[in-house]
Every structure is written in C-alpha cells, then in structure tokens.
Motif scaffolding. Structure first.
Motif, PDB file in Angstrom:
ATOM      1  N   GLU A 107      -3.334  -6.539  -2.000  1.00  0.00           N
ATOM      2  CA  GLU A 107      -2.550  -5.846  -0.978  1.00  0.00           C
ATOM      3  C   GLU A 107      -1.870  -6.886  -0.088  1.00  0.00           C
ATOM      4  OE1 GLU A 107      -0.954  -3.532   1.973  1.00  0.00           O
ATOM      5  OE2 GLU A 107      -2.674  -4.759   2.529  1.00  0.00           O
ATOM      6  N   MET A 108      -0.634  -6.611   0.299  1.00  0.00           N
ATOM      7  CA  MET A 108       0.201  -7.569   1.002  1.00  0.00           C
ATOM      8  C   MET A 108      -0.511  -8.213   2.196  1.00  0.00           C
ATOM      9  SD  MET A 108       4.113  -6.875   2.272  1.00  0.00           S
ATOM     10  CE  MET A 108       4.561  -6.089   0.725  1.00  0.00           C
ATOM     11  N   LYS A 109      -1.266  -7.405   2.926  1.00  0.00           N
ATOM     12  CA  LYS A 109      -1.927  -7.913   4.128  1.00  0.00           C
ATOM     13  C   LYS A 109      -3.095  -8.853   3.803  1.00  0.00           C
ATOM     14  CE  LYS A 109      -0.743  -3.835   6.916  1.00  0.00           C
ATOM     15  NZ  LYS A 109      -1.268  -2.649   7.644  1.00  0.00           N
ATOM     16  N   SER A 110      -3.525  -8.858   2.544  1.00  0.00           N
ATOM     17  CA  SER A 110      -4.696  -9.666   2.165  1.00  0.00           C
ATOM     18  C   SER A 110      -4.320 -10.941   1.425  1.00  0.00           C
ATOM     19  CB  SER A 110      -5.631  -8.833   1.273  1.00  0.00           C
ATOM     20  OG  SER A 110      -6.020  -7.639   1.911  1.00  0.00           O
ATOM     21  N   LYS A 142       0.838  -1.206   0.000  1.00  0.00           N
ATOM     22  CA  LYS A 142       0.000   0.000   0.000  1.00  0.00           C
ATOM     23  C   LYS A 142       0.868   1.250   0.000  1.00  0.00           C
ATOM     24  CE  LYS A 142      -4.132   1.810   2.305  1.00  0.00           C
ATOM     25  NZ  LYS A 142      -5.020   1.588   1.164  1.00  0.00           N
ATOM     26  N   LEU A 143       0.528   2.216  -0.859  1.00  0.00           N
ATOM     27  CA  LEU A 143       1.279   3.466  -0.955  1.00  0.00           C
ATOM     28  C   LEU A 143       0.743   4.489   0.040  1.00  0.00           C
ATOM     29  CD1 LEU A 143       1.503   3.745  -4.855  1.00  0.00           C
ATOM     30  CD2 LEU A 143       3.224   2.840  -3.299  1.00  0.00           C
ATOM     31  N   SER A 144       1.612   5.383   0.447  1.00  0.00           N
ATOM     32  CA  SER A 144       1.206   6.394   1.433  1.00  0.00           C
ATOM     33  C   SER A 144       0.299   7.463   0.822  1.00  0.00           C
ATOM     34  CB  SER A 144       2.442   7.054   2.046  1.00  0.00           C
ATOM     35  OG  SER A 144       3.257   7.640   1.042  1.00  0.00           O
ATOM     36  N   SER A 145       0.437   7.712  -0.475  1.00  0.00           N
ATOM     37  CA  SER A 145      -0.392   8.712  -1.155  1.00  0.00           C
ATOM     38  C   SER A 145      -1.649   8.055  -1.722  1.00  0.00           C
ATOM     39  CB  SER A 145       0.399   9.381  -2.285  1.00  0.00           C
ATOM     40  OG  SER A 145      -0.464  10.098  -3.149  1.00  0.00           O
ATOM     41  N   PRO A 146      -2.834   8.442  -1.278  1.00  0.00           N
ATOM     42  CA  PRO A 146      -4.073   7.856  -1.811  1.00  0.00           C
ATOM     43  C   PRO A 146      -4.216   8.061  -3.325  1.00  0.00           C
ATOM     44  CG  PRO A 146      -4.525   9.079   0.198  1.00  0.00           C
ATOM     45  CD  PRO A 146      -3.119   9.398  -0.184  1.00  0.00           C
TER      46      PRO A 146
END
Length: 303
Positions: A173-176, A150-154
C-alpha cells in the motif's frame, strides 16, 4: 448486518463469480468481451465524454474520424482487459508466459546482482495486470513488490489483492512503501518494485510537465524514493501484439537516481510513456480523468 460481514459477503460474491468466469476458455471470454463492448460503449456510454475529451486534447493534429476510431478500439480493449484480468485467477504459468513475453528481463537481474534495488516504472497501458508475471523471470535473490493505492470498496480491495498476488509479488500500500523499503534494506534484500505512476496526482504534491500536449501533474514518489535510497529506475514499454498477447521491453532510466538532476527522472519517464502511447493510443487508459484539474477547453468540439 455488521460492516465486516458485508465486506466478506461482497468479496466472496465477487471472487466466486470471477472464479467461475475464469474457468472459461479465452475464446468464450472474448465473446463476452464483444458483448460487453456493445453494452459499455453504445448503451451505457461509460465515461465517453472523458475519453473523447482526453483523446482530442492529447492529439489535436488528428481528425475527428481518427479520434473516433481510436475511441472505439480503446473500448474494445478495455473490455478485453476486463476478461483477461479475470482469467488471471485460473491461468497457468505456461499460458501467461505465452501471453506476456518479456524480452530482456536480465536487465533487472543484472541490477540486483550488482547489489542495487530497482523501481520498475510503467503506465496504464496494455494489460498491466499481466506484468507481475515478471517474477517468473527474476532471480530468487530479488524481493518483488508492487505499489497500489487503497480502493474505497473493501470487496474490490480484497479481490484485487488476491488477483495481484497470483504471481507472488508483495502488494505494498502506498502509505507503507517507505517502511517496506527500510525493512528490506535492513535485511540486505535487493528489491524490484513496480510503480504505476501515471495516475492523476494531487494538487499539493506533484510536479508539472507537458505530457500528451497538456500540462500534467505527475506523482513525485517514484523519483523521491529512488533518489533517497540510490535505486535504479527501469521503464517497461508494453506493446499489444494481437488480442490477448503482449510483449514488454525494459530500458534503463537511471542506474542511480541520486546522480540525477531533480525532476530529470520524471521527465525521462513521461517521455518514454508518451512514446509508448503514441505508438498505438488505443491501449492506454483514456477513461481515467487524469487532467481533471486542468482548465477545460473545447478541443473535442472542433473539426
């Protein structure tokens, strides 16, 4: 202004500008790239200290003039990567198939038709944003995916998800990743999931090996996931043939990660990636501060 509105405005500005640039032919885009090179390398000197340190530490046998030559070619390529990536928004299927050629995609199809899923391991080399076009060569039975952080900038997050979905693989996304794999397994779907596994790994959960002459922390997720589910792991070697044209060769790391010794998969992956980089170092992402946590040395000051 509400945060949601700022995110939407940022995204539409970014996407709109990129979409207009993507209409330009490659010849004009590479002219823009040449101008960007002067700005990025000579004027702003974008991450030049990081790049130079990484190169000197990775290739202590090379002279200063050799390192500087690689450095300049890297910045030229980095600017090319930028305009080539924008072009993805408007590139045709026929054009991308000419510019990103996969020599042996049947290896991935063979794994899937034997009933197993595959993790595709690669590094930040060449133009990795072209790799999702592999979907054009894969069997329809394969569920395609690519893992991202996930990137810090939306705005940039939304933009890159749009861009990386151009060739239809699902961005995970890595967490998913675990939840996605379990769901697909329950539905009896075979998967090919791309992993860019050469980023700087966290101090807490990483495996340490020697890579490019330096102690390097490696993400263990690639191996952990493959071992847990018994997946195959395939490496993608990318070479840049000429400006804007790449070829990819797949090679097997393991047909079943459960059968491998602990950390053996990671060692094989890093060995293959190092070979790819050494073939032509200019096309690796040297601006990434991969060895940030290493004790600094004075290699860049020698010679």
């Amino acid at each position: 202004m509400p945060q949601k509105n700022k995110k939407e405005i940022g995204y539409y500005l970014l996407y709109g500008t990129a979409n207009v640039l993507a209409l330009l032919p490659f010849g004009i885009l590479y002219l823009i790239s040449d101008i960007l090179y002067i700005i990025v390398y000579h004027i702003f000197k974008y991450r030049k200290r990081v790049v130079r340190k990484n190169l000197f530490n990775s290739f202590p046998e090379k002279s200063k003039s050799e390192i500087l030559k690689i450095e300049k070619r890297f910045y030229h390529h980095l600017c090319d990567y930028f305009v080539e990536t924008i072009k993805i928004l408007r590139i045709s299927d026929k054009e991308i198939q000419k510019r990103m050629v996969f020599r042996n995609p049947d290896l991935l199809n063979h794994i899937a038709h034997n009933g197993n899923s595959c993790l595709l391991a690669l590094g930040h080399y060449g133009n990795w944003e072209y790799v999702p076009s592999i979907g054009m060569y894969l069997s329809p039975i394969i569920e395609q995916g690519q893992v991202y952080k996930k990137l810090s900038s939306p705005a940039f997050e939304s933009f890159f998800l749009k861009l990386r979905g151009r060739f239809s693989p699902k961005s995970i996304e890595m967490k998913s990743i675990y939840r996605t794999i379990i769901t697909n397994n329950q539905d009896n779907k075979t998967m090919t999931i791309g992993f860019l596994s050469d980023q700087r790994a966290p101090l807490a959960s990483s495996y340490i090996t020697t890579f490019l002459n330096q102690k390097t922390r490696v993400f263990t997720g690639l191996e952990r996931i493959a071992r847990q589910f018994g997946f195959a792991i395939v490496y993608l070697d990318i070479k840049k043939v000429k400006r804007g044209y790449y070829v990819g060769d797949f090679s097997i790391i393991t047909y079943d990660a459960k059968l491998e010794e602990e950390n053996a998969v990671l060692e094989k992956y890093m060995e293959k990636l190092e070979k790819t980089i050494k073939y032509d170092p200019a096309y690796y992402l040297w601006s990434h501060n991969k060895w940030k946590h290493n004790k600094s040395n004075n290699s860049e000051k020698k010679k």
